[in-house]
Enzyme design. Sequence first.
Site, PDB file in Angstrom:
ATOM      1  N   THR A  13       0.824  -1.213   0.000  1.00 22.10           N
ATOM      2  CA  THR A  13       0.000   0.000   0.000  1.00 22.10           C
ATOM      3  C   THR A  13       0.862   1.268   0.000  1.00 22.10           C
ATOM      4  O   THR A  13       0.455   2.290  -0.553  1.00 22.10           O
ATOM      5  CB  THR A  13      -0.984   0.036   1.185  1.00 22.10           C
ATOM      6  N   MET A  91      10.731  -6.462   4.578  1.00 22.18           N
ATOM      7  CA  MET A  91      10.791  -7.145   5.867  1.00 22.18           C
ATOM      8  C   MET A  91      12.136  -7.815   6.187  1.00 22.18           C
ATOM      9  O   MET A  91      12.217  -8.591   7.125  1.00 22.18           O
ATOM     10  CB  MET A  91       9.659  -8.179   5.970  1.00 22.18           C
ATOM     11  N   HIS A 110       8.356   3.627   8.905  1.00 21.46           N
ATOM     12  CA  HIS A 110       8.114   2.801  10.093  1.00 21.46           C
ATOM     13  C   HIS A 110       6.786   3.227  10.716  1.00 21.46           C
ATOM     14  O   HIS A 110       6.547   4.428  10.881  1.00 21.46           O
ATOM     15  CB  HIS A 110       9.258   2.962  11.103  1.00 21.46           C
TER      16      HIS A 110
END
Length: 208
Positions: A13, A91, A110
């Site tokens: 997204t 990740m 973050h």
Amino acid sequence: MKRVAVLVSGGGTNLQALIDAKQRGEIPNGELALVVSSSPKAYALQRAAAAKIPAIVLDRKAYASNREMTLALTKLLKDEKIDLIVLAGFMYILTSELIEAYPNAIVNVHPALIPSFCGDGFYGLHVHEKALAYGVKVSGATVHFVSEECDGGPIILQKAVPVHANDTPETLQKRIMEQAEWKILPQAVCLFCDDKLSVEGRVVHISE
Ligand code: GAR
């Protein structure tokens, strides 16, 4: 025009927010030149295809270690003449080789107000679980330059978002994405591409 690579692992997204901002003309001096996904299954790859951005899968499982993967990634990004690397829900921890090859040219988004709820183990929904368990009344998002320390590099932009009494990790994540991440990530990319960011120690200065 700066060439921007967006590194993803999942839904993408934040990649979509960059694509939408670019299409609205909000990143005039940056080109979304490449998407790199750590998984062949990431929905982000479909978003890249729909936006006609070249995409490459760098499958972590194909490499013996994070370092081996980072070396392959560094070569790929240099070959593609990438100027800015955006970690948008990527990740894996990248090792020093990439950070040394791109000093103050890697940014990460973050989903918390650093230095709260960050560092090892704080990623995705876990961040919001921990913020709710702590009982904070405000959380938000941070875009920062990537340094050797996990989530410890110079802060570029932050945006606060209220925590509601009945929040679940999912509702808080959604509010932080919509109200903070999807706004400050494109803004930070635009500032970088406009050459408006300079770093002094650990402080980022933003010029007019
Ligand atoms: C985002 O909330 C991003 O801030 C977070 O993962 C999500 C990825 O969503 N990143 C981290 O937790 C990094 N420590 P997306 O794939 O839909 O952009």
